[in-house]
Write an enzyme that holds these catalytic residues in place. Structure first.
Site, PDB file in Angstrom:
ATOM      1  N   ASP A  35       0.836  -1.215  -0.194  1.00 29.32           N
ATOM      2  CA  ASP A  35       0.044  -0.029  -0.111  1.00 29.32           C
ATOM      3  C   ASP A  35       0.907   1.375   0.049  1.00 29.32           C
ATOM      4  O   ASP A  35       2.089   1.171   0.477  1.00 29.32           O
ATOM      5  CB  ASP A  35      -0.961   0.309   0.941  1.00 29.32           C
ATOM      6  N   LEU A  53       1.881   2.290  -6.722  1.00 32.32           N
ATOM      7  CA  LEU A  53       1.751   1.588  -7.455  1.00 32.32           C
ATOM      8  C   LEU A  53       2.552   1.818  -8.947  1.00 32.32           C
ATOM      9  O   LEU A  53       2.997   1.185  -9.435  1.00 32.32           O
ATOM     10  CB  LEU A  53       0.219   1.330  -8.329  1.00 32.32           C
ATOM     11  N   ASN A 113     -19.264  -2.666  -8.947  1.00 29.09           N
ATOM     12  CA  ASN A 113     -20.659  -2.494  -9.466  1.00 29.09           C
ATOM     13  C   ASN A 113     -20.713  -1.149 -10.377  1.00 29.09           C
ATOM     14  O   ASN A 113     -21.502  -1.030 -11.213  1.00 29.09           O
ATOM     15  CB  ASN A 113     -21.605  -2.552  -8.500  1.00 29.09           C
ATOM     16  N   TYR A 141     -14.424   6.590 -12.124  1.00 28.98           N
ATOM     17  CA  TYR A 141     -14.078   5.668 -11.254  1.00 28.98           C
ATOM     18  C   TYR A 141     -14.734   4.178 -11.887  1.00 28.98           C
ATOM     19  O   TYR A 141     -13.759   3.364 -11.971  1.00 28.98           O
ATOM     20  CB  TYR A 141     -14.645   5.744  -9.832  1.00 28.98           C
ATOM     21  N   LYS A 145     -12.761   0.699 -13.821  1.00 23.89           N
ATOM     22  CA  LYS A 145     -13.093  -0.741 -13.445  1.00 23.89           C
ATOM     23  C   LYS A 145     -13.352  -1.373 -14.773  1.00 23.89           C
ATOM     24  O   LYS A 145     -12.738  -2.646 -14.783  1.00 23.89           O
ATOM     25  CB  LYS A 145     -14.220  -0.751 -12.305  1.00 23.89           C
ATOM     26  N   ARG A 179     -30.154   0.788  -0.284  1.00 20.78           N
ATOM     27  CA  ARG A 179     -29.668   0.269  -1.513  1.00 20.78           C
ATOM     28  C   ARG A 179     -28.546  -0.902  -1.196  1.00 20.78           C
ATOM     29  O   ARG A 179     -28.580  -1.919  -1.921  1.00 20.78           O
ATOM     30  CB  ARG A 179     -28.915   1.448  -2.520  1.00 20.78           C
TER      31      ARG A 179
HETATM   32  P1  NAI Z   1     -10.020   1.972   0.313  1.00 19.08           P
HETATM   33  O1  NAI Z   1      -9.922   3.371  -0.355  1.00 19.08           O
HETATM   34  O2  NAI Z   1     -10.278   1.952   1.613  1.00 19.08           O
HETATM   35  O3  NAI Z   1      -8.674   1.419   0.038  1.00 19.08           O
HETATM   36  C1  NAI Z   1      -7.716   1.418  -1.301  1.00 19.08           C
HETATM   37  C2  NAI Z   1      -6.437   1.564  -0.684  1.00 19.08           C
HETATM   38  O4  NAI Z   1      -5.661   1.569  -1.963  1.00 19.08           O
HETATM   39  C3  NAI Z   1      -6.006   2.420   0.219  1.00 19.08           C
HETATM   40  O5  NAI Z   1      -5.211   2.099   1.381  1.00 19.08           O
HETATM   41  C4  NAI Z   1      -4.940   3.366  -0.507  1.00 19.08           C
HETATM   42  O6  NAI Z   1      -3.916   3.893   0.199  1.00 19.08           O
HETATM   43  C5  NAI Z   1      -4.367   2.307  -1.561  1.00 19.08           C
HETATM   44  N1  NAI Z   1      -3.979   2.909  -2.840  1.00 19.08           N
HETATM   45  C6  NAI Z   1      -4.721   3.847  -3.515  1.00 19.08           C
HETATM   46  N2  NAI Z   1      -4.071   4.247  -4.597  1.00 19.08           N
HETATM   47  C7  NAI Z   1      -2.872   3.853  -4.410  1.00 19.08           C
HETATM   48  C8  NAI Z   1      -1.833   3.770  -5.202  1.00 19.08           C
HETATM   49  N3  NAI Z   1      -1.543   4.564  -6.266  1.00 19.08           N
HETATM   50  N4  NAI Z   1      -0.533   2.883  -4.808  1.00 19.08           N
HETATM   51  C9  NAI Z   1      -0.646   2.298  -3.792  1.00 19.08           C
HETATM   52  N5  NAI Z   1      -1.705   2.175  -3.049  1.00 19.08           N
HETATM   53  C10 NAI Z   1      -2.791   2.854  -3.211  1.00 19.08           C
HETATM   54  O7  NAI Z   1     -11.170   1.261  -0.579  1.00 19.08           O
HETATM   55  P2  NAI Z   1     -11.618  -0.030  -0.175  1.00 19.08           P
HETATM   56  O8  NAI Z   1     -13.166   0.057   0.163  1.00 19.08           O
HETATM   57  O9  NAI Z   1     -10.704  -1.073   0.696  1.00 19.08           O
HETATM   58  O10 NAI Z   1     -11.609  -0.787  -1.684  1.00 19.08           O
HETATM   59  C11 NAI Z   1     -10.644  -1.802  -2.118  1.00 19.08           C
HETATM   60  C12 NAI Z   1     -10.964  -2.084  -3.451  1.00 19.08           C
HETATM   61  O11 NAI Z   1     -12.066  -2.667  -3.799  1.00 19.08           O
HETATM   62  C13 NAI Z   1     -10.859  -0.720  -4.463  1.00 19.08           C
HETATM   63  O12 NAI Z   1     -10.183  -1.154  -5.515  1.00 19.08           O
HETATM   64  C14 NAI Z   1     -12.338  -0.315  -4.492  1.00 19.08           C
HETATM   65  O13 NAI Z   1     -12.415   0.282  -5.661  1.00 19.08           O
HETATM   66  C15 NAI Z   1     -12.924  -1.758  -4.816  1.00 19.08           C
HETATM   67  N6  NAI Z   1     -14.250  -1.898  -4.415  1.00 19.08           N
HETATM   68  C16 NAI Z   1     -14.512  -1.803  -3.009  1.00 19.08           C
HETATM   69  C17 NAI Z   1     -15.876  -1.769  -2.549  1.00 19.08           C
HETATM   70  C18 NAI Z   1     -16.254  -1.423  -1.106  1.00 19.08           C
HETATM   71  O14 NAI Z   1     -17.581  -1.980  -0.931  1.00 19.08           O
HETATM   72  N7  NAI Z   1     -15.578  -1.604  -0.248  1.00 19.08           N
HETATM   73  C19 NAI Z   1     -16.964  -1.828  -3.633  1.00 19.08           C
HETATM   74  C20 NAI Z   1     -16.408  -1.979  -5.046  1.00 19.08           C
HETATM   75  C21 NAI Z   1     -15.395  -2.025  -5.297  1.00 19.08           C
HETATM   76  C1  15L Z   2     -17.570   1.046  -4.754  1.00 20.74           C
HETATM   77  O1  15L Z   2     -16.996   0.644  -5.904  1.00 20.74           O
HETATM   78  C2  15L Z   2     -16.736   1.764  -3.461  1.00 20.74           C
HETATM   79  O2  15L Z   2     -15.341   1.498  -3.630  1.00 20.74           O
HETATM   80  C3  15L Z   2     -17.395   1.739  -2.118  1.00 20.74           C
HETATM   81  O3  15L Z   2     -16.633   2.612  -1.322  1.00 20.74           O
HETATM   82  C4  15L Z   2     -18.757   1.608  -2.309  1.00 20.74           C
HETATM   83  O4  15L Z   2     -19.092   3.046  -2.599  1.00 20.74           O
HETATM   84  C5  15L Z   2     -19.331   0.818  -3.211  1.00 20.74           C
HETATM   85  O5  15L Z   2     -18.735   1.042  -4.587  1.00 20.74           O
HETATM   86  C6  15L Z   2     -21.061   0.893  -3.403  1.00 20.74           C
HETATM   87  O6  15L Z   2     -21.369   1.038  -4.408  1.00 20.74           O
HETATM   88  O7  15L Z   2     -21.764   0.826  -2.163  1.00 20.74           O
END
Ligand code: NAI
Ligand code: 15L
Length: 272
Positions: A35, A53, A113, A141, A145, A179
């Site tokens: 991270d 990254l 989604n 965003y 994806k 939702r």
């Molecule tokens: P989050 O925002 O809490 O965590 C993302 C992590 O990625 C952070 O710790 C951040 O520091 C790291 N990060 C961001 N850009 C970076 C970079 N350039 N280099 C290195 N690290 C980087 O998000 P969350 O909720 O943990 O989601 C994780 C993944 O799952 C994301 O890709 C998100 O789009 C996807 N996702 C999450 C959902 C959810 O409900 N939590 C729903 C749909 C998709």
């Molecule tokens: C996502 O893709 C986001 O990363 C998460 O934070 C939520 O917003 C989720 O979708 C959602 O649709 O609830």
């Protein structure tokens, strides 16, 4: 493919990453954490790499010797295009390049989604949205994806790297909106789904929706179940309280009419 044991978890400091650090090892994994934010490792966690990254050298080091990558890192909400481009589009490309160079054969990609967010909301419980529904991103965003899914497809066809792209719904400890009752993925089910995605044979590039077995499900979970995923949770116990507090979704409200919820308004309105 033999069962992966050492897995690189990108985005390990994020909400989902933090949950999976606890919930994935019981399925038999050693996690290497990556991270841009520093992570304090606990006992049993071998190592953590703090890097962006965009740092190719750090990514090369991170993928060395791993059996698979679970790629969660990136911007997880809407943001200016330039930021999405760097973190989600270029960042995901760098993950695949590092995997290709190191001979890693399996990636699990955290899609969303929101790649299909402008799909009209179907009736609750219909499970009507197929995985093959046309992409309708609701944000830059969501667009990123869709790019990640296509990149996964390309790296399978050209380089033989297999990917399961999981269009995650809402993965949080509990649903916090009406939702989310339809698209909630409990953290425990998320770990089950990741385990299935890491171990199912011959996935090529497979796209699945990521949710629990919610009574009010909007999408078809059959491609996830075909990997061996058996969801155990359902958001229904949260329904009465959320409906009493927020009311039913209103089809005339643009923030309620589509799968992507408030991501579909301009600008996106939070909370969703
Ligand atoms: P989050 O925002 O809490 O965590 C993302 C992590 O990625 C952070 O710790 C951040 O520091 C790291 N990060 C961001 N850009 C970076 C970079 N350039 N280099 C290195 N690290 C980087 O998000 P969350 O909720 O943990 O989601 C994780 C993944 O799952 C994301 O890709 C998100 O789009 C996807 N996702 C999450 C959902 C959810 O409900 N939590 C729903 C749909 C998709
Ligand atoms: C996502 O893709 C986001 O990363 C998460 O934070 C939520 O917003 C989720 O979708 C959602 O649709 O609830």
């Amino acid at each position: 493919m033999t069962a992966p044991r050492t897995v690189l978890l990108t985005g390990a400091a994020g909400g989902l990453g933090t949950l999976m650090r606890e919930l994935l090892p019981p399925h038999g994994y050693r996690l290497r954490l990556f991270d841009q934010r520093a992570i304090e490792t606990t006992e049993g966690e071998p190592d953590a790499i703090t890097a962006e990254l965009a740092d190719k050298e750090a990514l090369r080091e991170a993928v060395r010797g791993v059996d698979a990558v679970v790629h969660l890192a990136g911007i997880s909400l809407e943001a200016p295009f330039e930021k999405i481009l760097r973190a989600n589009i270029e960042g995901t490309y760098q993950v695949y390049e590092a995997a290709r160079e190191a001979g890693v054969r399996r990636v699990v990609f955290a899609s969303s989604n929101h790649a299909v967010g402008f799909t009209p909301r179907p009736p609750d419980g219909s499970a009507a949205i197929p995985v093959g529904t046309p992409r309708r991103p609701d944000t830059y965003y969501g667009l990123s994806k869709g790019f990640g899914e296509d990149l996964a497809s390309l790296y399978w066809d050209v380089h033989g790297i297999e990917t399961v792209s999981i269009r995650i719904g809402s993965c949080f400890p509990a649903p916090t909106s009406v939702r989310m009752l339809s698209i909630w993925l409990s953290p425990a089910d998320c770990a089950r789904l990741l385990h299935a995605a890491l171990t199912a044979p011959d996935v090529g590039h497979t796209v699945v929706y990521g949710s629990s077995a919610n009574t009010r499900l909007w999408w078809d979970l059959s491609s996830a179940r075909a990997l061996g995923y058996e969801p155990q949770d359902d958001s229904e116990p949260y329904a009465a309280e959320l409906l009493a507090a927020q009311g039913a979704l209103d089809p005339a409200d643009p923030a309620h009419a589509h799968l992507g919820g408030a991501f579909c308004t301009d600008p996106p309105q939070w909370p969703y």
